[in-house]
Design a protein around this motif. Sequence first.
Motif, PDB file in Angstrom:
ATOM      1  N   LEU A  88      -1.360 -11.627  -6.814  1.00 49.59           N
ATOM      2  CA  LEU A  88      -0.429 -12.602  -7.366  1.00 49.59           C
ATOM      3  C   LEU A  88       0.830 -12.617  -6.520  1.00 49.59           C
ATOM      4  N   LEU A  89       1.318 -13.804  -6.208  1.00 44.99           N
ATOM      5  CA  LEU A  89       2.559 -13.946  -5.454  1.00 44.99           C
ATOM      6  C   LEU A  89       3.674 -14.382  -6.387  1.00 44.99           C
ATOM      7  N   THR A  90       4.795 -13.690  -6.323  1.00 48.46           N
ATOM      8  CA  THR A  90       5.953 -14.083  -7.113  1.00 48.46           C
ATOM      9  C   THR A  90       6.592 -15.322  -6.485  1.00 48.46           C
ATOM     10  N   ASP A  91       7.616 -15.855  -7.140  1.00 48.09           N
ATOM     11  CA  ASP A  91       8.325 -17.010  -6.586  1.00 48.09           C
ATOM     12  C   ASP A  91       8.932 -16.705  -5.224  1.00 48.09           C
ATOM     13  N   HIS A  92       9.127 -15.419  -4.926  1.00 51.76           N
ATOM     14  CA  HIS A  92       9.705 -15.016  -3.650  1.00 51.76           C
ATOM     15  C   HIS A  92       8.638 -14.551  -2.655  1.00 51.76           C
ATOM     16  N   GLY A  93       7.366 -14.762  -2.999  1.00 49.92           N
ATOM     17  CA  GLY A  93       6.284 -14.405  -2.094  1.00 49.92           C
ATOM     18  C   GLY A  93       5.945 -12.935  -2.068  1.00 49.92           C
ATOM     19  N   ASN A  94       6.400 -12.196  -3.064  1.00 51.53           N
ATOM     20  CA  ASN A  94       6.136 -10.760  -3.120  1.00 51.53           C
ATOM     21  C   ASN A  94       4.940 -10.449  -4.001  1.00 51.53           C
ATOM     22  N   HIS A  95       4.494  -9.194  -3.956  1.00 53.13           N
ATOM     23  CA  HIS A  95       3.419  -8.699  -4.816  1.00 53.13           C
ATOM     24  C   HIS A  95       4.019  -7.926  -5.996  1.00 53.13           C
ATOM     25  N   ILE A  96       3.196  -7.727  -7.026  1.00 53.71           N
ATOM     26  CA  ILE A  96       3.614  -6.923  -8.172  1.00 53.71           C
ATOM     27  C   ILE A  96       2.622  -5.792  -8.380  1.00 53.71           C
ATOM     28  N   LEU A  97       3.149  -4.581  -8.476  1.00 54.99           N
ATOM     29  CA  LEU A  97       2.362  -3.414  -8.859  1.00 54.99           C
ATOM     30  C   LEU A  97       2.701  -3.074 -10.301  1.00 54.99           C
ATOM     31  N   ASP A  98       1.675  -2.907 -11.134  1.00 52.72           N
ATOM     32  CA  ASP A  98       1.861  -2.532 -12.530  1.00 52.72           C
ATOM     33  C   ASP A  98       1.573  -1.044 -12.682  1.00 52.72           C
ATOM     34  N   VAL A  99       2.557  -0.318 -13.217  1.00 53.65           N
ATOM     35  CA  VAL A  99       2.489   1.146 -13.287  1.00 53.65           C
ATOM     36  C   VAL A  99       2.321   1.557 -14.750  1.00 53.65           C
ATOM     37  N   ALA A 100       1.189   2.187 -15.053  1.00 54.38           N
ATOM     38  CA  ALA A 100       0.839   2.509 -16.445  1.00 54.38           C
ATOM     39  C   ALA A 100       1.331   3.908 -16.812  1.00 54.38           C
ATOM     40  N   PHE A 101       2.600   4.011 -17.182  1.00 56.07           N
ATOM     41  CA  PHE A 101       3.174   5.307 -17.522  1.00 56.07           C
ATOM     42  C   PHE A 101       2.657   5.830 -18.861  1.00 56.07           C
ATOM     43  N   GLY A 102       2.392   4.951 -19.804  1.00 56.70           N
ATOM     44  CA  GLY A 102       2.055   5.390 -21.160  1.00 56.70           C
ATOM     45  C   GLY A 102       3.315   5.695 -21.937  1.00 56.70           C
ATOM     46  N   VAL A 103       4.069   6.693 -21.487  1.00 58.64           N
ATOM     47  CA  VAL A 103       5.390   7.013 -22.039  1.00 58.64           C
ATOM     48  C   VAL A 103       6.316   7.336 -20.868  1.00 58.64           C
ATOM     49  N   ILE A 104       7.492   6.754 -20.869  1.00 59.20           N
ATOM     50  CA  ILE A 104       8.504   7.069 -19.862  1.00 59.20           C
ATOM     51  C   ILE A 104       9.500   8.021 -20.509  1.00 59.20           C
TER      52      ILE A 104
ATOM     53  N   GLU B 286       0.835  -1.207   0.000  1.00 59.40           N
ATOM     54  CA  GLU B 286       0.000   0.000   0.000  1.00 59.40           C
ATOM     55  C   GLU B 286       0.866   1.252   0.000  1.00 59.40           C
ATOM     56  N   PHE B 287       1.899   1.242   0.819  1.00 61.83           N
ATOM     57  CA  PHE B 287       2.800   2.388   0.898  1.00 61.83           C
ATOM     58  C   PHE B 287       3.483   2.638  -0.441  1.00 61.83           C
ATOM     59  N   VAL B 288       4.052   1.578  -1.027  1.00 58.41           N
ATOM     60  CA  VAL B 288       4.741   1.735  -2.312  1.00 58.41           C
ATOM     61  C   VAL B 288       3.761   2.181  -3.383  1.00 58.41           C
ATOM     62  N   GLY B 289       2.565   1.598  -3.393  1.00 61.86           N
ATOM     63  CA  GLY B 289       1.564   1.991  -4.377  1.00 61.86           C
ATOM     64  C   GLY B 289       1.231   3.469  -4.305  1.00 61.86           C
ATOM     65  N   ALA B 290       1.126   3.987  -3.092  1.00 62.08           N
ATOM     66  CA  ALA B 290       0.820   5.414  -2.919  1.00 62.08           C
ATOM     67  C   ALA B 290       1.969   6.280  -3.412  1.00 62.08           C
ATOM     68  N   ARG B 291       3.208   5.861  -3.135  1.00 63.32           N
ATOM     69  CA  ARG B 291       4.359   6.649  -3.592  1.00 63.32           C
ATOM     70  C   ARG B 291       4.491   6.600  -5.115  1.00 63.32           C
ATOM     71  N   LEU B 292       4.183   5.463  -5.692  1.00 64.57           N
ATOM     72  CA  LEU B 292       4.202   5.380  -7.157  1.00 64.57           C
ATOM     73  C   LEU B 292       3.113   6.251  -7.762  1.00 64.57           C
ATOM     74  N   ALA B 293       1.946   6.268  -7.148  1.00 61.54           N
ATOM     75  CA  ALA B 293       0.854   7.111  -7.640  1.00 61.54           C
ATOM     76  C   ALA B 293       1.219   8.589  -7.573  1.00 61.54           C
ATOM     77  N   ASP B 294       2.107   8.946  -6.638  1.00 60.88           N
ATOM     78  CA  ASP B 294       2.572  10.332  -6.542  1.00 60.88           C
ATOM     79  C   ASP B 294       3.335  10.764  -7.795  1.00 60.88           C
ATOM     80  N   LEU B 295       3.782   9.793  -8.600  1.00 61.33           N
ATOM     81  CA  LEU B 295       4.450  10.123  -9.862  1.00 61.33           C
ATOM     82  C   LEU B 295       3.444  10.557 -10.925  1.00 61.33           C
ATOM     83  N   GLY B 296       2.154  10.498 -10.579  1.00 59.22           N
ATOM     84  CA  GLY B 296       1.110  10.965 -11.495  1.00 59.22           C
ATOM     85  C   GLY B 296       0.648   9.934 -12.500  1.00 59.22           C
ATOM     86  N   VAL B 297       0.787   8.652 -12.158  1.00 62.49           N
ATOM     87  CA  VAL B 297       0.417   7.590 -13.088  1.00 62.49           C
ATOM     88  C   VAL B 297      -0.456   6.557 -12.382  1.00 62.49           C
TER      89      VAL B 297
END
Length: 228
Positions: A167-183, A144-155
């Motif tokens: 979804l859990l990765t092989d290491h038990g982590n989550h994945i956030l997908d960030v839709a920049f459109g253009v970086i 949640e914290f990381v998601g909020a900080r990523l959203a602060d980038l305006g995307v």
Amino acid sequence: MSDLEAEKALAAKRAVDEIQDGMLVGLGTGSTANYVLKYLGKRVAAGLRITAVPTSRMTEALARELAVPLVAFGGLSSVDLTIDGADEIDQNLQAIKGGGGALLREKVIAAASARVIAVVDSSKVVRRLGRFPLPVEVFPFAAEFVGARLADLGVPVSLRLQNDDPLLTDHGNHILDVAFGVITDPQQTALAIAAIPGVAAHSLFLSEIDTIIVGRDGAVDVRHADRS
């Protein structure tokens, strides 16, 4: 087989030709990497002597089916050659990877590799990165914290789900997908994401890829990174 699938297969076969006896080979994850495994399995069956390290459990399972000799990365510090796909790659060989959810191990193994080859079909080559959502692997307690900080980038930011659960990765982590459109500035974007506490890995590969092999119209295009 569709045209794009044929391009993947053609590029994968060309990449496997780069593997030589005695190499320790990093095996990528995803649909294009599966073609690499298919051709590598045939070469091993014909007598090629290599060992390989997989970037995911999925790749490990397929490699075992094809009798490709595997070793665990935990006891290694370097890899001779890694062959992997990419979700997007530009003319400077900067890429977005991680669509298959294996970005943390892909990034570590790429960093440990003396050489990295990206194998793609023609649709994956772009002028500017960002059309494909940028995966960011995060520790679950910090999602949640990381998601909020990523959203602060305006995307827009979305948590990747599987059957309505994170979804859990092989290491038990989550994945956030960030839709920049253009970086617009991949280097600064990578630095900004890496600076957020709770991020395990982001999927911008900006200097790791040494060679790109693109399948296009029944042929392959091979280009090398300009390190000058």
